[in-house]
Design a protein around this motif. Structure first.
Motif, PDB file in Angstrom:
ATOM      1  N   LEU A 161       1.035  -1.277  -0.469  1.00  0.00           N
ATOM      2  CA  LEU A 161       0.329   0.585  -0.021  1.00  0.00           C
ATOM      3  C   LEU A 161       0.800   0.989  -0.140  1.00  0.00           C
ATOM      4  O   LEU A 161       0.756   2.500   0.015  1.00  0.00           O
ATOM      5  N   ASP A 203      -2.221  -0.896  -7.786  1.00  0.00           N
ATOM      6  CA  ASP A 203      -0.331  -0.422  -7.316  1.00  0.00           C
ATOM      7  C   ASP A 203      -0.086  -0.702  -9.093  1.00  0.00           C
ATOM      8  O   ASP A 203       0.320  -1.924  -9.071  1.00  0.00           O
ATOM      9  N   GLU A 233     -10.684   1.901  -8.842  1.00  0.00           N
ATOM     10  CA  GLU A 233     -11.458   1.496  -7.910  1.00  0.00           C
ATOM     11  C   GLU A 233     -13.174   0.931  -7.623  1.00  0.00           C
ATOM     12  O   GLU A 233     -13.766   1.794  -8.112  1.00  0.00           O
ATOM     13  N   GLU A 285     -10.022  -3.680  -5.045  1.00  0.00           N
ATOM     14  CA  GLU A 285      -9.778  -2.188  -3.581  1.00  0.00           C
ATOM     15  C   GLU A 285      -8.840  -1.451  -3.986  1.00  0.00           C
ATOM     16  O   GLU A 285      -8.747  -0.427  -3.429  1.00  0.00           O
ATOM     17  N   ARG A 286      -7.449  -1.880  -4.510  1.00  0.00           N
ATOM     18  CA  ARG A 286      -6.628  -1.502  -5.124  1.00  0.00           C
ATOM     19  C   ARG A 286      -5.690  -1.520  -6.133  1.00  0.00           C
ATOM     20  O   ARG A 286      -6.472  -2.057  -6.514  1.00  0.00           O
TER      21      ARG A 286
END
Length: 356
Positions: free
Chosen positions: A220, A306, A339, A303-304
Protein backbone atom coordinates in the motif's frame (compact mmCIF):
# COMPACT_ATOMS: atom_id res chain seq x y z
CA UNK A 1 9.95 -3.64 25.38
CA UNK A 2 12.89 -3.07 23.01
CA UNK A 3 14.82 -6.31 22.44
CA UNK A 4 17.47 -5.17 19.99
CA UNK A 5 18.86 -1.65 19.46
CA UNK A 6 21.41 -0.81 16.81
CA UNK A 7 23.13 2.08 15.10
CA UNK A 8 25.61 0.76 12.56
CA UNK A 9 27.95 2.39 10.07
CA UNK A 10 30.05 0.10 7.89
CA UNK A 11 31.84 0.74 4.59
CA UNK A 12 32.70 -2.15 2.28
CA UNK A 13 34.42 -0.82 -0.83
CA UNK A 14 32.05 1.66 -2.47
CA UNK A 15 29.06 0.40 -0.43
CA UNK A 16 28.16 2.11 2.84
CA UNK A 17 25.74 0.73 5.42
CA UNK A 18 24.18 3.35 7.69
CA UNK A 19 21.23 1.96 9.64
CA UNK A 20 19.50 2.74 12.91
CA UNK A 21 16.71 0.78 14.55
CA UNK A 22 14.97 -0.62 17.59
CA UNK A 23 13.31 -4.02 17.31
CA UNK A 24 10.78 -5.33 19.79
CA UNK A 25 10.11 -8.98 20.59
CA UNK A 26 8.50 -10.93 17.80
CA UNK A 27 9.16 -12.08 14.29
CA UNK A 28 10.80 -9.29 12.29
CA UNK A 29 11.58 -9.30 8.58
CA UNK A 30 14.37 -7.39 6.84
CA UNK A 31 13.29 -6.67 3.28
CA UNK A 32 14.78 -5.02 0.23
CA UNK A 33 16.21 -5.63 -3.21
CA UNK A 34 19.55 -7.41 -3.73
CA UNK A 35 22.55 -5.33 -2.66
CA UNK A 36 20.67 -3.06 -0.25
CA UNK A 37 22.65 -4.23 2.81
CA UNK A 38 20.41 -6.85 4.41
CA UNK A 39 23.14 -9.47 4.81
CA UNK A 40 25.73 -6.90 5.90
CA UNK A 41 23.35 -5.78 8.67
CA UNK A 42 22.95 -9.36 9.89
CA UNK A 43 26.70 -9.98 9.81
CA UNK A 44 27.32 -6.87 11.92
CA UNK A 45 24.67 -7.92 14.45
CA UNK A 46 26.10 -11.45 14.73
CA UNK A 47 29.71 -10.29 15.00
CA UNK A 48 31.00 -11.60 11.66
CA UNK A 49 31.73 -7.98 10.68
CA UNK A 50 32.93 -5.19 12.94
CA UNK A 51 31.09 -1.90 12.33
CA UNK A 52 33.20 1.18 11.69
CA UNK A 53 31.09 3.12 14.17
CA UNK A 54 27.91 2.84 16.20
CA UNK A 55 26.40 0.61 18.86
CA UNK A 56 24.60 -2.76 19.11
CA UNK A 57 22.70 -3.73 22.26
CA UNK A 58 20.62 -6.87 22.79
CA UNK A 59 18.31 -7.43 25.75
CA UNK A 60 19.98 -4.58 27.63
CA UNK A 61 23.56 -5.81 27.06
CA UNK A 62 25.96 -3.83 24.84
CA UNK A 63 27.57 -6.09 22.23
CA UNK A 64 29.36 -3.35 20.32
CA UNK A 65 30.10 0.31 20.98
CA UNK A 66 32.72 2.30 19.11
CA UNK A 67 32.41 5.06 21.71
CA UNK A 68 32.90 2.76 24.73
CA UNK A 69 35.38 0.43 23.08
CA UNK A 70 33.15 -2.65 23.45
CA UNK A 71 33.21 -5.50 20.91
CA UNK A 72 31.82 -8.76 22.30
CA UNK A 73 33.18 -11.77 20.32
CA UNK A 74 30.79 -13.57 17.99
CA UNK A 75 30.78 -16.77 20.06
CA UNK A 76 29.66 -14.86 23.17
CA UNK A 77 26.75 -13.02 21.55
CA UNK A 78 24.40 -16.04 21.61
CA UNK A 79 23.00 -15.11 18.21
CA UNK A 80 22.21 -18.14 16.06
CA UNK A 81 22.66 -17.63 12.32
CA UNK A 82 21.13 -19.73 9.52
CA UNK A 83 22.33 -19.18 5.95
CA UNK A 84 21.04 -20.17 2.49
CA UNK A 85 23.43 -23.12 2.46
CA UNK A 86 22.76 -25.64 5.23
CA UNK A 87 26.54 -26.32 5.61
CA UNK A 88 26.05 -29.82 7.03
CA UNK A 89 28.90 -32.27 7.64
CA UNK A 90 28.47 -34.91 4.89
CA UNK A 91 30.13 -37.71 6.89
CA UNK A 92 27.82 -37.29 9.91
CA UNK A 93 24.24 -38.46 10.36
CA UNK A 94 21.41 -36.00 10.84
CA UNK A 95 21.49 -36.59 14.59
CA UNK A 96 25.26 -36.10 14.73
CA UNK A 97 24.96 -32.89 12.71
CA UNK A 98 22.23 -31.61 15.01
CA UNK A 99 24.08 -32.22 18.27
CA UNK A 100 27.43 -30.95 16.93
CA UNK A 101 28.32 -27.94 19.02
CA UNK A 102 25.29 -28.44 21.28
CA UNK A 103 25.68 -26.50 24.51
CA UNK A 104 26.33 -28.59 27.61
CA UNK A 105 23.35 -26.92 29.27
CA UNK A 106 20.96 -28.12 26.56
CA UNK A 107 18.30 -30.28 28.18
CA UNK A 108 16.76 -33.47 26.78
CA UNK A 109 13.33 -31.83 26.84
CA UNK A 110 14.54 -28.88 24.74
CA UNK A 111 16.19 -31.30 22.29
CA UNK A 112 12.90 -33.19 21.99
CA UNK A 113 10.98 -29.94 21.46
CA UNK A 114 13.33 -28.90 18.64
CA UNK A 115 13.16 -32.28 16.90
CA UNK A 116 9.38 -32.27 17.26
CA UNK A 117 8.71 -28.75 16.01
CA UNK A 118 10.92 -29.37 12.95
CA UNK A 119 9.53 -32.87 12.34
CA UNK A 120 12.95 -34.55 12.18
CA UNK A 121 12.40 -37.89 13.94
CA UNK A 122 12.24 -39.86 10.68
CA UNK A 123 15.49 -38.31 9.41
CA UNK A 124 17.83 -38.77 12.39
CA UNK A 125 19.74 -41.80 11.01
CA UNK A 126 20.13 -40.47 7.47
CA UNK A 127 23.12 -38.67 5.90
CA UNK A 128 22.93 -35.20 4.26
CA UNK A 129 23.39 -36.74 0.78
CA UNK A 130 20.05 -38.53 1.24
CA UNK A 131 18.12 -35.36 2.18
CA UNK A 132 16.16 -32.90 0.07
CA UNK A 133 17.05 -29.21 0.17
CA UNK A 134 14.20 -28.45 2.56
CA UNK A 135 15.18 -31.31 4.87
CA UNK A 136 18.78 -30.08 4.98
CA UNK A 137 17.59 -26.61 6.03
CA UNK A 138 15.43 -28.07 8.80
CA UNK A 139 18.51 -29.91 10.10
CA UNK A 140 20.59 -26.71 9.93
CA UNK A 141 17.92 -24.81 11.86
CA UNK A 142 17.77 -27.55 14.53
CA UNK A 143 21.57 -27.49 14.91
CA UNK A 144 21.48 -23.73 15.42
CA UNK A 145 18.63 -23.93 17.93
CA UNK A 146 20.42 -26.55 20.07
CA UNK A 147 23.19 -24.02 20.61
CA UNK A 148 20.43 -22.24 22.59
CA UNK A 149 20.66 -18.81 20.94
CA UNK A 150 18.87 -15.85 22.46
CA UNK A 151 17.79 -14.77 18.98
CA UNK A 152 17.74 -16.41 15.55
CA UNK A 153 19.16 -14.47 12.58
CA UNK A 154 18.13 -15.97 9.23
CA UNK A 155 19.75 -14.89 5.95
CA UNK A 156 17.36 -15.89 3.14
CA UNK A 157 17.30 -19.53 4.36
CA UNK A 158 14.79 -20.71 1.73
CA UNK A 159 15.95 -18.72 -1.31
CA UNK A 160 17.36 -21.79 -3.11
CA UNK A 161 14.35 -24.06 -2.42
CA UNK A 162 11.24 -24.74 -4.48
CA UNK A 163 7.88 -23.25 -3.50
CA UNK A 164 6.66 -26.29 -1.56
CA UNK A 165 9.87 -26.62 0.48
CA UNK A 166 10.00 -22.87 1.11
CA UNK A 167 6.53 -22.83 2.57
CA UNK A 168 7.24 -25.86 4.73
CA UNK A 169 10.28 -24.12 6.20
CA UNK A 170 8.51 -20.83 6.96
CA UNK A 171 5.66 -22.80 8.54
CA UNK A 172 8.19 -24.51 10.82
CA UNK A 173 9.73 -21.13 11.65
CA UNK A 174 6.38 -19.79 12.78
CA UNK A 175 6.01 -22.83 15.05
CA UNK A 176 9.52 -22.30 16.43
CA UNK A 177 8.68 -18.73 17.35
CA UNK A 178 5.35 -19.70 18.91
CA UNK A 179 6.40 -22.89 20.70
CA UNK A 180 10.01 -22.17 21.69
CA UNK A 181 9.56 -18.41 22.28
CA UNK A 182 12.69 -17.48 20.32
CA UNK A 183 12.71 -14.08 18.57
CA UNK A 184 13.63 -14.24 14.88
CA UNK A 185 15.05 -11.70 12.44
CA UNK A 186 14.36 -12.96 8.93
CA UNK A 187 16.12 -11.53 5.86
CA UNK A 188 14.33 -11.97 2.54
CA UNK A 189 13.39 -10.28 -0.72
CA UNK A 190 10.17 -12.32 -0.94
CA UNK A 191 6.96 -10.46 -0.11
CA UNK A 192 5.04 -13.75 0.17
CA UNK A 193 7.31 -14.97 2.98
CA UNK A 194 6.87 -11.67 4.82
CA UNK A 195 3.08 -11.72 4.52
CA UNK A 196 2.91 -15.26 5.88
CA UNK A 197 5.62 -15.15 8.53
CA UNK A 198 6.54 -11.86 10.17
CA UNK A 199 4.87 -9.25 12.38
CA UNK A 200 6.97 -6.23 11.33
CA UNK A 201 9.33 -5.41 8.48
CA UNK A 202 12.48 -3.30 8.32
CA UNK A 203 12.58 -2.04 4.71
CA UNK A 204 16.08 -1.27 3.40
CA UNK A 205 17.26 0.61 0.34
CA UNK A 206 20.80 1.54 -0.72
CA UNK A 207 22.30 0.74 2.68
CA UNK A 208 19.65 2.65 4.64
CA UNK A 209 16.57 1.52 6.55
CA UNK A 210 13.71 3.60 5.15
CA UNK A 211 10.65 2.14 6.90
CA UNK A 212 9.52 -0.03 9.80
CA UNK A 213 5.98 -1.24 9.20
CA UNK A 214 3.59 -4.23 9.09
CA UNK A 215 4.20 -6.41 5.99
CA UNK A 216 0.74 -5.73 4.54
CA UNK A 217 1.58 -2.05 4.16
CA UNK A 218 4.41 -2.71 1.70
CA UNK A 219 1.82 -3.15 -1.04
CA UNK A 220 0.00 0.00 0.00
CA UNK A 221 3.04 2.27 0.07
CA UNK A 222 3.61 3.57 -3.43
CA UNK A 223 7.22 4.55 -2.70
CA UNK A 224 8.00 0.85 -2.13
CA UNK A 225 6.27 -0.60 -5.16
CA UNK A 226 9.50 -1.10 -7.06
CA UNK A 227 10.93 -3.13 -4.17
CA UNK A 228 8.24 -5.79 -4.56
CA UNK A 229 9.70 -8.33 -6.97
CA UNK A 230 8.14 -11.06 -9.06
CA UNK A 231 7.83 -13.55 -6.19
CA UNK A 232 4.30 -12.66 -5.17
CA UNK A 233 1.90 -15.22 -3.74
CA UNK A 234 -1.57 -15.14 -2.28
CA UNK A 235 -1.36 -17.52 0.70
CA UNK A 236 -4.45 -18.58 2.65
CA UNK A 237 -5.74 -21.15 5.11
CA UNK A 238 -9.23 -22.02 3.87
CA UNK A 239 -12.00 -24.22 5.30
CA UNK A 240 -12.76 -27.40 3.36
CA UNK A 241 -16.40 -27.53 2.22
CA UNK A 242 -16.29 -30.95 0.57
CA UNK A 243 -14.11 -33.46 -1.26
CA UNK A 244 -15.20 -34.50 -4.75
CA UNK A 245 -13.28 -37.76 -4.98
CA UNK A 246 -14.69 -38.68 -8.39
CA UNK A 247 -13.23 -35.47 -9.88
CA UNK A 248 -10.11 -35.47 -7.66
CA UNK A 249 -11.06 -32.02 -6.40
CA UNK A 250 -11.42 -30.35 -3.03
CA UNK A 251 -13.87 -27.49 -2.65
CA UNK A 252 -12.74 -24.71 -0.31
CA UNK A 253 -14.50 -21.69 1.17
CA UNK A 254 -12.95 -18.66 -0.53
CA UNK A 255 -14.63 -15.70 1.18
CA UNK A 256 -18.08 -17.20 0.81
CA UNK A 257 -17.47 -18.59 -2.68
CA UNK A 258 -16.36 -22.04 -3.76
CA UNK A 259 -12.73 -22.51 -4.80
CA UNK A 260 -12.04 -25.86 -6.47
CA UNK A 261 -8.49 -27.20 -6.21
CA UNK A 262 -6.85 -30.39 -7.44
CA UNK A 263 -6.64 -32.87 -4.59
CA UNK A 264 -5.60 -36.52 -4.88
CA UNK A 265 -7.16 -37.90 -1.71
CA UNK A 266 -4.66 -39.74 0.46
CA UNK A 267 -7.01 -40.78 3.23
CA UNK A 268 -6.68 -37.56 5.20
CA UNK A 269 -9.73 -35.33 5.45
CA UNK A 270 -8.46 -32.05 6.86
CA UNK A 271 -10.77 -29.27 8.10
CA UNK A 272 -8.62 -26.59 6.44
CA UNK A 273 -6.18 -26.45 3.53
CA UNK A 274 -3.21 -24.13 3.23
CA UNK A 275 -3.02 -22.95 -0.37
CA UNK A 276 -1.02 -20.54 -2.52
CA UNK A 277 -2.00 -18.80 -5.76
CA UNK A 278 0.46 -16.82 -7.84
CA UNK A 279 -0.79 -13.36 -8.72
CA UNK A 280 0.28 -13.93 -12.34
CA UNK A 281 -1.79 -17.15 -12.58
CA UNK A 282 -5.13 -15.37 -12.05
CA UNK A 283 -7.10 -14.02 -15.01
CA UNK A 284 -9.16 -10.89 -14.42
CA UNK A 285 -12.46 -10.42 -16.26
CA UNK A 286 -14.90 -7.50 -16.15
CA UNK A 287 -17.93 -9.67 -16.94
CA UNK A 288 -18.91 -13.33 -16.41
CA UNK A 289 -17.15 -15.74 -18.75
CA UNK A 290 -18.78 -18.97 -19.93
CA UNK A 291 -17.48 -21.96 -21.84
CA UNK A 292 -13.96 -22.07 -20.36
CA UNK A 293 -11.97 -24.90 -18.80
CA UNK A 294 -11.03 -22.99 -15.62
CA UNK A 295 -13.06 -24.36 -12.71
CA UNK A 296 -13.28 -21.15 -10.69
CA UNK A 297 -14.96 -17.86 -11.55
CA UNK A 298 -15.21 -15.77 -8.38
CA UNK A 299 -16.85 -12.31 -8.15
CA UNK A 300 -14.85 -9.57 -6.41
CA UNK A 301 -14.44 -5.81 -6.11
CA UNK A 302 -11.25 -3.95 -6.94
CA UNK A 303 -9.96 -2.47 -3.70
CA UNK A 304 -6.47 -1.36 -4.69
CA UNK A 305 -4.54 -0.56 -7.88
CA UNK A 306 -0.74 -0.32 -7.65
CA UNK A 307 1.85 -0.02 -10.43
CA UNK A 308 4.89 -2.25 -9.82
CA UNK A 309 7.50 -1.53 -12.46
CA UNK A 310 5.95 -2.32 -15.84
CA UNK A 311 3.05 -4.36 -14.42
CA UNK A 312 -0.09 -3.53 -12.45
CA UNK A 313 -0.99 -5.20 -9.16
CA UNK A 314 -4.75 -5.28 -8.65
CA UNK A 315 -5.99 -5.97 -5.13
CA UNK A 316 -9.42 -7.63 -5.38
CA UNK A 317 -11.64 -8.33 -2.39
CA UNK A 318 -14.26 -11.00 -2.08
CA UNK A 319 -15.84 -10.54 1.34
CA UNK A 320 -13.09 -11.37 3.89
CA UNK A 321 -10.35 -12.26 1.38
CA UNK A 322 -8.00 -9.91 -0.45
CA UNK A 323 -6.47 -11.44 -3.57
CA UNK A 324 -3.67 -9.83 -5.63
CA UNK A 325 -3.79 -10.18 -9.41
CA UNK A 326 -0.90 -9.29 -11.74
CA UNK A 327 -1.73 -7.91 -15.20
CA UNK A 328 0.12 -5.95 -17.85
CA UNK A 329 -0.15 -2.20 -18.28
CA UNK A 330 -1.80 -2.80 -21.67
CA UNK A 331 -4.47 -5.08 -20.20
CA UNK A 332 -5.14 -2.57 -17.43
CA UNK A 333 -5.71 0.25 -19.92
CA UNK A 334 -7.81 -1.89 -22.25
CA UNK A 335 -10.12 -3.05 -19.45
CA UNK A 336 -10.34 0.52 -18.04
CA UNK A 337 -10.13 -0.77 -14.50
CA UNK A 338 -10.84 1.44 -11.50
CA UNK A 339 -11.26 1.05 -7.75
CA UNK A 340 -14.63 -0.31 -6.54
CA UNK A 341 -15.24 -1.90 -9.94
CA UNK A 342 -16.88 -5.34 -10.01
CA UNK A 343 -14.66 -8.01 -11.59
CA UNK A 344 -14.30 -11.78 -11.77
CA UNK A 345 -11.27 -13.84 -10.75
CA UNK A 346 -10.74 -16.77 -13.11
CA UNK A 347 -8.54 -19.40 -11.49
CA UNK A 348 -7.63 -22.83 -12.80
CA UNK A 349 -7.91 -25.61 -10.23
CA UNK A 350 -4.35 -26.64 -11.08
CA UNK A 351 -3.08 -23.10 -10.45
CA UNK A 352 -3.88 -23.43 -6.75
CA UNK A 353 -0.94 -24.96 -4.92
CA UNK A 354 -1.97 -27.12 -1.94
CA UNK A 355 0.73 -27.21 0.74
CA UNK A 356 1.27 -30.30 2.82
Amino acid sequence: MTLLRFKIQKRLGSFELDVTGELKEGLVGVFGESGCGKTTLLHCLAGFLRPDAGEIAFDGKIYFSSEKGVDVPMEERRMGVVFQDALLFPHLSVMENIVYGCRKTCSKSFYDDVIDVLNLYALLDRRPADLSGGEKQRVAIARTLLHEPSILLMDEPVASLDLKARHQIVTHLKKIHQNLKIPIIYVTHSISELLFLVDWVVVMQNGRNIEYLPPQRIFLNRSMNRLVGDDIENIYELPVLKIKADEKLAVLDFGGHELKVVYHEDGRILPRFKVGIRAADIILAVEPVKGISARNTIPALIERIDPVGDIMMIGCRTNTILCWVEITQGAFEELRLKERQAVYLIIKARSVFVFD
